[in-house]
Scaffold this active site. Sequence first.
Site, PDB file in Angstrom:
ATOM      1  N   CYS A 188     139.613  -9.149  17.717  1.00 16.53           N
ATOM      2  CA  CYS A 188     138.815 -10.265  18.229  1.00 16.53           C
ATOM      3  C   CYS A 188     138.405 -11.248  17.144  1.00 16.53           C
ATOM      4  O   CYS A 188     137.759 -12.255  17.424  1.00 16.53           O
ATOM      5  CB  CYS A 188     137.606  -9.721  18.964  1.00 16.53           C
ATOM      6  SG  CYS A 188     138.123  -8.546  20.232  1.00 16.53           S
ATOM      7  N   HIS A 234     129.193 -14.497  17.699  1.00 19.49           N
ATOM      8  CA  HIS A 234     130.270 -13.707  18.307  1.00 19.49           C
ATOM      9  C   HIS A 234     129.754 -13.101  19.613  1.00 19.49           C
ATOM     10  O   HIS A 234     130.435 -13.177  20.631  1.00 19.49           O
ATOM     11  CB  HIS A 234     130.721 -12.609  17.345  1.00 19.49           C
ATOM     12  CG  HIS A 234     131.884 -11.816  17.854  1.00 19.49           C
ATOM     13  ND1 HIS A 234     133.108 -12.391  18.131  1.00 19.49           N
ATOM     14  CD2 HIS A 234     132.018 -10.489  18.153  1.00 19.49           C
ATOM     15  CE1 HIS A 234     133.947 -11.455  18.569  1.00 19.49           C
ATOM     16  NE2 HIS A 234     133.304 -10.302  18.607  1.00 19.49           N
ATOM     17  N   GLU A 291     124.908  -8.245  14.949  1.00 19.57           N
ATOM     18  CA  GLU A 291     125.092  -9.643  14.542  1.00 19.57           C
ATOM     19  C   GLU A 291     123.751 -10.285  14.194  1.00 19.57           C
ATOM     20  O   GLU A 291     123.660 -11.062  13.241  1.00 19.57           O
ATOM     21  CB  GLU A 291     125.804 -10.440  15.633  1.00 19.57           C
ATOM     22  CG  GLU A 291     126.097 -11.874  15.178  1.00 19.57           C
ATOM     23  CD  GLU A 291     127.021 -12.625  16.113  1.00 19.57           C
ATOM     24  OE1 GLU A 291     127.259 -12.147  17.250  1.00 19.57           O
ATOM     25  OE2 GLU A 291     127.513 -13.690  15.708  1.00 19.57           O
ATOM     26  N   LYS A 315     130.269 -16.997  25.081  1.00 16.73           N
ATOM     27  CA  LYS A 315     130.948 -15.955  25.866  1.00 16.73           C
ATOM     28  C   LYS A 315     130.193 -15.656  27.162  1.00 16.73           C
ATOM     29  O   LYS A 315     130.750 -15.055  28.071  1.00 16.73           O
ATOM     30  CB  LYS A 315     131.085 -14.668  25.050  1.00 16.73           C
ATOM     31  CG  LYS A 315     132.134 -14.759  23.937  1.00 16.73           C
ATOM     32  CD  LYS A 315     132.338 -13.422  23.257  1.00 16.73           C
ATOM     33  CE  LYS A 315     133.343 -13.511  22.117  1.00 16.73           C
ATOM     34  NZ  LYS A 315     132.764 -14.146  20.903  1.00 16.73           N
ATOM     35  N   HIS A 362     134.978 -12.867  27.097  1.00 14.51           N
ATOM     36  CA  HIS A 362     135.449 -12.613  25.730  1.00 14.51           C
ATOM     37  C   HIS A 362     136.962 -12.817  25.671  1.00 14.51           C
ATOM     38  O   HIS A 362     137.713 -12.038  26.241  1.00 14.51           O
ATOM     39  CB  HIS A 362     135.062 -11.189  25.327  1.00 14.51           C
ATOM     40  CG  HIS A 362     135.333 -10.871  23.886  1.00 14.51           C
ATOM     41  ND1 HIS A 362     135.908 -11.768  23.006  1.00 14.51           N
ATOM     42  CD2 HIS A 362     135.101  -9.737  23.162  1.00 14.51           C
ATOM     43  CE1 HIS A 362     136.017 -11.204  21.816  1.00 14.51           C
ATOM     44  NE2 HIS A 362     135.539  -9.983  21.883  1.00 14.51           N
ATOM     45  N   PHE A 394     137.619  -5.251  16.358  1.00 15.38           N
ATOM     46  CA  PHE A 394     137.901  -3.833  16.174  1.00 15.38           C
ATOM     47  C   PHE A 394     138.756  -3.676  14.920  1.00 15.38           C
ATOM     48  O   PHE A 394     139.695  -4.441  14.693  1.00 15.38           O
ATOM     49  CB  PHE A 394     138.676  -3.281  17.378  1.00 15.38           C
ATOM     50  CG  PHE A 394     137.838  -3.128  18.627  1.00 15.38           C
ATOM     51  CD1 PHE A 394     136.460  -3.083  18.579  1.00 15.38           C
ATOM     52  CD2 PHE A 394     138.469  -3.009  19.862  1.00 15.38           C
ATOM     53  CE1 PHE A 394     135.705  -2.926  19.749  1.00 15.38           C
ATOM     54  CE2 PHE A 394     137.730  -2.856  21.026  1.00 15.38           C
ATOM     55  CZ  PHE A 394     136.350  -2.820  20.972  1.00 15.38           C
TER      56      PHE A 394
END
Lengths: 409, 82
Positions: A161, A301, A312, A333, A338, A397
């Site tokens: 991502c 994010h 975050e 998002k 996402h 990830f």
Amino acid sequence: MTRSPRRVVVTGLGATTPLGGDVASTWEGMLAGRSGVVRLETDWIDTVPVHIAAPLAVEPPLGRVEARKLDRTQQMALVTAREAWADAGSPEVDPLRLAVSVGSGIGGVLTLLSQYDVLKAQGARKVTPHVVPMLMPNGPAATVGLELGAKGGVRAPVSACASGTEAIALAYELIRSGRADVVVTGGTEAAIAPLPIAGFAQMQALSRRNDSPTTASRPFDKARDGFVLGEGAGMLVLEAEEFARARGARIYAYLSGAGISSDAYHVAAPEPTGAGAARAVVEALECEGLSPSDIVHVNAHATSTPVGDIAESKALHLALGPAVANAAVTATKSMTGHLLGAAGAVEAVATVLALRDRIVPATRNLDALDDEIELDVVAMENRAIGSGAALSNSFGFGGHDACLAFTTS
Amino acid sequence: MSQTDVLAGLAEILEEVAGVDPAAVTPEKTFIDDLDVDSLSMVEVVVAAEEKFGVKIPDDDVKTLKTVGDAVSYIQRAGVAA
């Protein structure tokens, strides 16, 4: 003798998202606080526990023959590259000085899955000869490179991502170091299919609000329960400032820093103190000497997962210190879902437009800020901001952390 | 199958696979240079032709099919042999 690195400007934007088929409609959707999340109506939906996603608002406008050799990620990369290139005024550039950097998190997984079905049901002879170019993760970058005749290198960073943001960070370095004058850069993703949904659901990463699609993506909200899978692409044309000025190009903003770091903590879970992500933010600031107090806006994010959003928040505190209080934070998002490897690219587009229009779109579905989120998250109403710098974060990830810093001057 | 029927069938396939204008599909045209059918799309054309005409076109033979006329004759012969 040392030459100071060149500055990098944004001259073209392209997007196709769950909110709209281009930049204008996507940005309008964000400012209106619309949701692109819907209940999926497909024959396989009952095979997976999650029934909601954020598909493209507009199918890629390509001819039948053009589309049939391109995976959906490549189709979206192509249409957004065309939009961004035209938006930049179709720069006349030596092909050897034109590069491409386009990432994807998963690559052509829809092609992989559908052609595996063909193989099993009809045999090897019926597998399309285009299957490998369609499923390879560098396929979208290659598609854009072929379209524009780019001979200065076609690159395809893959970092889940964070892919879109990492691609743009790489493009920044290519121009800054003098290796290219113009780079078309961004990210693309199309993975709304049973296997990716089942996989993310098994990781407990997806929202289960099947009965309420438009409220399912709720970054920073107390009641968030996972992300909503979306698809789309975002694209930017970046140029060396002197190159853009020499041709009289319209300049949206400067890309004034990019940072990449890694957690080395866990393949999927974010490092809980936010230290890894904070290093990416600090690196982005240090590229051109920005200070935390310059930051007026952060496009977070913030995927709407319980642990990721908190990490975050901690990372921004570590990186910005008390100045974090001056940053109007948003999580787009909440509207787009996402977009995985495209998320950072679409959010870079939104960040550039927020600086241009001096307005931050409100985070949708933020009814009650989580007590552990200590950020000034813009909710309910869009917020006016002053000129300055804005950050766009992406984490993936694998422990990938990436951050871009845009400025108005 | 007559030459005209095979030619028409090939034109249909070429339009489907590669967007070639059926009027441009005449025996003297080469697939690659004249009709702009690349080597990957040529594989699709061959597989579709095998299905449409009920013939087998081994990969080694595909290399010998430079023009539309080559393909038409090959398919006519293969059809008779089958």
